[in-house]
Design a protein around this motif. Structure first.
Motif, PDB file in Angstrom:
ATOM      1  N   UNK A 517       0.833  -1.264   0.051  1.00  0.00           N
ATOM      2  CA  UNK A 517      -0.120   0.060  -0.073  1.00  0.00           C
ATOM      3  C   UNK A 517       0.829   1.252   0.017  1.00  0.00           C
ATOM      4  N   UNK A 518       0.306   2.233  -0.788  1.00  0.00           N
ATOM      5  CA  UNK A 518       0.900   3.639  -0.665  1.00  0.00           C
ATOM      6  C   UNK A 518       2.438   3.640  -1.161  1.00  0.00           C
ATOM      7  N   UNK A 519       2.675   2.309  -2.192  1.00  0.00           N
ATOM      8  CA  UNK A 519       3.780   2.603  -3.067  1.00  0.00           C
ATOM      9  C   UNK A 519       3.498   3.345  -4.526  1.00  0.00           C
ATOM     10  N   UNK A 520       4.278   3.559  -5.371  1.00  0.00           N
ATOM     11  CA  UNK A 520       4.001   4.124  -6.555  1.00  0.00           C
ATOM     12  C   UNK A 520       3.574   3.098  -7.514  1.00  0.00           C
ATOM     13  N   UNK A 521       2.599   2.420  -7.305  1.00  0.00           N
ATOM     14  CA  UNK A 521       2.122   1.395  -8.131  1.00  0.00           C
ATOM     15  C   UNK A 521       0.838   1.625  -8.836  1.00  0.00           C
ATOM     16  N   UNK A 522       0.617   1.607 -10.170  1.00  0.00           N
ATOM     17  CA  UNK A 522      -0.808   1.753 -10.738  1.00  0.00           C
ATOM     18  C   UNK A 522      -1.851   0.925 -10.475  1.00  0.00           C
ATOM     19  N   UNK A 523      -3.064   1.494 -10.762  1.00  0.00           N
ATOM     20  CA  UNK A 523      -4.178   0.450 -10.437  1.00  0.00           C
ATOM     21  C   UNK A 523      -3.940  -0.817 -11.445  1.00  0.00           C
ATOM     22  N   UNK A 524      -3.640  -0.651 -12.606  1.00  0.00           N
ATOM     23  CA  UNK A 524      -3.544  -1.944 -13.404  1.00  0.00           C
ATOM     24  C   UNK A 524      -2.479  -2.902 -13.083  1.00  0.00           C
ATOM     25  N   UNK A 525      -1.379  -2.366 -12.554  1.00  0.00           N
ATOM     26  CA  UNK A 525      -0.477  -3.630 -12.087  1.00  0.00           C
ATOM     27  C   UNK A 525      -1.025  -3.860 -10.746  1.00  0.00           C
ATOM     28  N   UNK A 526      -1.595  -3.269  -9.810  1.00  0.00           N
ATOM     29  CA  UNK A 526      -2.155  -3.934  -8.652  1.00  0.00           C
ATOM     30  C   UNK A 526      -3.167  -4.987  -9.012  1.00  0.00           C
ATOM     31  N   UNK A 527      -4.077  -4.768 -10.056  1.00  0.00           N
ATOM     32  CA  UNK A 527      -4.718  -5.743 -10.839  1.00  0.00           C
ATOM     33  C   UNK A 527      -3.992  -7.079 -10.973  1.00  0.00           C
ATOM     34  N   UNK A 528      -2.944  -6.982 -11.832  1.00  0.00           N
ATOM     35  CA  UNK A 528      -2.020  -7.996 -12.295  1.00  0.00           C
ATOM     36  C   UNK A 528      -1.591  -8.780 -11.038  1.00  0.00           C
ATOM     37  N   UNK A 529      -1.399  -8.070 -10.110  1.00  0.00           N
ATOM     38  CA  UNK A 529      -0.860  -8.655  -8.740  1.00  0.00           C
ATOM     39  C   UNK A 529      -2.163  -9.566  -8.182  1.00  0.00           C
ATOM     40  N   UNK A 530      -3.225  -9.055  -8.286  1.00  0.00           N
ATOM     41  CA  UNK A 530      -4.569  -9.848  -7.617  1.00  0.00           C
ATOM     42  C   UNK A 530      -4.833 -10.802  -8.331  1.00  0.00           C
ATOM     43  N   UNK A 531      -4.462 -10.830  -9.694  1.00  0.00           N
ATOM     44  CA  UNK A 531      -4.949 -11.884 -10.573  1.00  0.00           C
ATOM     45  C   UNK A 531      -3.961 -13.266 -10.148  1.00  0.00           C
ATOM     46  N   UNK A 532      -2.556 -12.943  -9.834  1.00  0.00           N
ATOM     47  CA  UNK A 532      -1.952 -14.114  -9.307  1.00  0.00           C
ATOM     48  C   UNK A 532      -2.101 -14.518  -7.955  1.00  0.00           C
ATOM     49  N   UNK A 533      -2.656 -13.525  -7.029  1.00  0.00           N
ATOM     50  CA  UNK A 533      -2.894 -14.041  -5.800  1.00  0.00           C
ATOM     51  C   UNK A 533      -4.125 -14.736  -5.766  1.00  0.00           C
ATOM     52  N   UNK A 534      -4.853 -14.555  -6.811  1.00  0.00           N
ATOM     53  CA  UNK A 534      -6.306 -15.167  -6.875  1.00  0.00           C
ATOM     54  C   UNK A 534      -5.931 -16.907  -7.007  1.00  0.00           C
ATOM     55  N   UNK A 535      -4.778 -17.101  -7.554  1.00  0.00           N
ATOM     56  CA  UNK A 535      -4.543 -18.607  -7.954  1.00  0.00           C
ATOM     57  C   UNK A 535      -3.974 -19.215  -6.163  1.00  0.00           C
ATOM     58  N   UNK A 536      -3.824 -18.207  -5.385  1.00  0.00           N
ATOM     59  CA  UNK A 536      -3.288 -18.909  -4.211  1.00  0.00           C
ATOM     60  C   UNK A 536      -4.416 -18.952  -3.104  1.00  0.00           C
ATOM     61  N   UNK A 537      -4.118 -19.708  -2.275  1.00  0.00           N
ATOM     62  CA  UNK A 537      -5.026 -20.019  -1.056  1.00  0.00           C
ATOM     63  C   UNK A 537      -4.518 -19.360  -0.013  1.00  0.00           C
ATOM     64  N   UNK A 538      -5.824 -18.792   0.745  1.00  0.00           N
ATOM     65  CA  UNK A 538      -5.551 -17.940   2.015  1.00  0.00           C
ATOM     66  C   UNK A 538      -4.398 -17.020   1.992  1.00  0.00           C
ATOM     67  N   UNK A 539      -4.538 -16.175   0.735  1.00  0.00           N
ATOM     68  CA  UNK A 539      -3.386 -15.018   0.667  1.00  0.00           C
ATOM     69  C   UNK A 539      -3.953 -13.689   0.842  1.00  0.00           C
ATOM     70  N   UNK A 540      -3.281 -12.867   1.607  1.00  0.00           N
ATOM     71  CA  UNK A 540      -3.690 -11.552   1.943  1.00  0.00           C
ATOM     72  C   UNK A 540      -2.726 -10.574   1.232  1.00  0.00           C
ATOM     73  N   UNK A 541      -3.269  -9.572   0.095  1.00  0.00           N
ATOM     74  CA  UNK A 541      -2.585  -8.639  -0.558  1.00  0.00           C
ATOM     75  C   UNK A 541      -3.069  -7.175  -0.362  1.00  0.00           C
ATOM     76  N   UNK A 542      -2.314  -6.360   0.267  1.00  0.00           N
ATOM     77  CA  UNK A 542      -2.545  -4.950   0.461  1.00  0.00           C
ATOM     78  C   UNK A 542      -2.049  -4.139  -0.454  1.00  0.00           C
TER      79      UNK A 542
END
Length: 553
Positions: A517-542
């Motif tokens: 959180x509060x790094x200089x990362x754009x929303x589109x790249x945050x979305x890319x990360x969430x897509x990877x996290x979605x493949x994991x179990x019980x993972x928290x991404x902020x």
């Protein structure tokens, strides 16, 4: 009386006056300097440094060498020197002088090796720079130095004539053996070690500077730069002190060895009384001159040791008129704490001197399981004190050092301790401590080795994409214990880090929580990360999102 006899008498008188007065000056110069050296280097802030501990031991050995070697010389002008007439005293004194000088010089050489180890980028080498290894080195040097000069009890004899000293080697073979042993064991060998490892240290320091220059320093505030500068002062000035001592060591010791070998080579030549008198004066001059190498340390440290050594000297002077540091409020507070509990000392304006109290009362006496030191004024100096207590600690599970000033240098000290796997610490908070990518290099080295740490908080520091690269690499390939990593509020982290994080998340199987959180990362790249996290179990991404920044897979 002929002019030749007058010249002989003049040189003989000059030798007597040299031994009477010049030896007194060197004796006082060395005794005072080494005593002050011992007092300063035995202070807690320097005692925890392996290099400083070696300097301390070297000062003790030099004090022994000067006292045993020059005390009888300073009194010989007014009283009989028993070492010149009693053989066993002659042998014992010579053995102590040669052995103690060898110990003193070899310890300085060992300090050069320690500085090289401390400056290495390889964490395994840095781990070898410890008080324990320094103490083992002292013992080995002491044993070998004693063994080198056992022959003194056979070779040296009192009441000799036609020799530079009445207490001297009784045969040419004995003198050759003694001179060669002393020249190589006490002078040439230490000097070669000092030069080789000194140059290697310079190379390591230059490489470290190049690594630091890769960081975008323009983005750091003046406070950050100042903090990092202060944190490196101890190592920087110890290095300067070491190099100056090496140069003067060569200047003071080599002439004596050269003169001795020249004199030994000419021992079979017939010499006039005048030549013998001149050679005797030169011998005694260089003999006394060499003792300056044993007395110079304090003056080098004072002149070239920077504010680090001078501040300790000032503290020592002030301590004569003031009591030992106490913080009654802190001491009372820790007295009320329960054993094996979590101790919270957050936001209490605590300073480096308070760390000794905390270590003794909280970690050692109370055996606390958690220690919260958030929002105080601790620097890398405090971490040096803390690290000694953490070694082999089997009670502390969580340590919170957020919002202090430990900087990269403090991180290095802490990571070296964590790399030993001699403690059970699981949660470490280092947010807001002016840590740069250089400090993250120490963290990544630690994560390759450490087997206990599960939570690591590095939020609100000065970590950039390079730091993310280091962490991502170690988490993808080497670490299988870390579960929580916070990089929040590191504004130097940008979209360039996302590919690295994605690769890491694909390979790492133990990490369960990542905060950017509060790094200089754009929303589109945050979305890319969430897509990877979605493949994991019980993972928290902020991340920076509209749903309070938390995405659960």
């Amino acid at each position: 009386m002929s002019s030749n006899d007058s010249a002989v008498l003049l040189w003989s008188n000059a030798t007597t006056q040299l031994n009477r007065y010049f030896s007194i000056i060197i004796f006082l110069f060395g005794i005072i300097g080494n005593i002050l050296n011992i007092l300063v280097l035995s202070q807690r802030n320097l005692r925890s440094n392996p290099c400083a501990s070696l300097f301390l031991a070297s000062s003790i050995a030099s004090l022994v060498a000067i006292f045993s070697g020059l005390f009888t010389r300073t009194t010989s002008g007014w009283a009989m020197d028993l070492t010149n007439t009693i053989t066993w005293l002659c042998q014992l004194r010579t053995f102590v002088v040669f052995a103690s000088r060898t110990v003193a010089y070899c310890l300085i050489a060992l300090a050069t090796i320690d500085r090289w180890l401390s400056s290495c980028s390889d964490i395994r080498r840095r781990q070898m720079s410890t008080i324990r290894n320094a103490q083992q080195g002292m013992i080995i040097i002491l044993i070998f130095s004693c063994l080198f000069y056992v022959q003194m009890f056979y070779c040296y004899e009192a009441n000799l004539v036609n020799t530079p000293l009445k207490c001297y080697g009784k045969t040419i073979a004995c003198r050759l053996l003694t001179d060669l042993t002393y020249a190589f064991a006490a002078n040439i060998f230490p000097l070669v070690i000092m030069l080789c490892f000194g140059l290697a240290t310079i190379i390591n320091v230059r490489e470290a500077k190049r690594r630091i220059q890769n960081i975008n320093m323009s983005s750091l505030s003046g406070i950050i730069i100042s903090s990092q500068y202060r944190s490196k002062k101890t190592d920087h000035y110890l290095l300067i002190m070491l190099f100056v001592q090496v140069i003067l060591f060569a200047v003071f010791t080599l002439p004596q060895n050269i003169q001795k070998f020249i004199s030994l080579a000419q021992s079979n030549q017939t010499k006039t009384a005048l030549n013998s008198a001149i050679e005797n004066f030169i011998f005694n001059f260089f003999l006394l001159f060499a003792y300056l190498a044993n007395g110079m340390s304090f003056y080098i440290y004072t002149l070239f040791g920077g504010s680090v050594f001078r501040n300790e000297l000032l503290k020592l002077a002030q301590s004569g008129s003031s009591s030992i540091y106490h913080n009654p409020h802190l001491e009372d507070l820790l007295t009320l704490c329960k054993s094996n509990s979590i101790i919270d000392l957050s936001v209490r304006e605590l300073i480096d001197q308070d760390m000794s109290i905390i270590v003794q009362r909280a970690i050692i006496d109370k055996k606390c399981k958690g220690l919260y030191l958030t929002g105080n004024k601790f620097s890398s100096e405090s971490i040096s004190i803390l690290s000694d207590a953490l070694y082999n600690n089997l009670t502390l599970i969580e340590l919170d050092l957020s919002d202090n000033h430990i900087s990269d240098n403090g991180v290095k000290i802490l990571m070296d301790i964590l790399s030993t796997n001699k403690l059970i610490l699981k949660k470490l908070h280092l947010g807001s401590n002016y840590i740069s990518d250089n400090g993250i290099s120490y963290v990544s080295d630690m994560l390759k080795i450490n087997q206990t740490l599960t939570n690591l908080m590095l939020n609100r520091n000065n970590i950039s994409n390079r730091g993310v690269h280091l962490l991502s690499n170690v988490l993808a390939l080497h670490n299988n214990t870390l579960e929580v990593l916070s990089l929040a509020s590191n504004s130097l982290i940008t979209d360039s880090s996302i590919d690295l994080l994605i690769i890491m998340l694909k390979h790492n199987e133990t990490l369960k929580e990542l905060d950017i959180k509060y790094c200089n990362v754009t929303e589109i790249n945050n979305l890319r990360l969430r897509q990877i996290v979605n493949q994991k179990t019980d993972f928290k991404l902020y991340t920076n999102t509209n749903d309070n920044g938390c995405f659960l897979s």
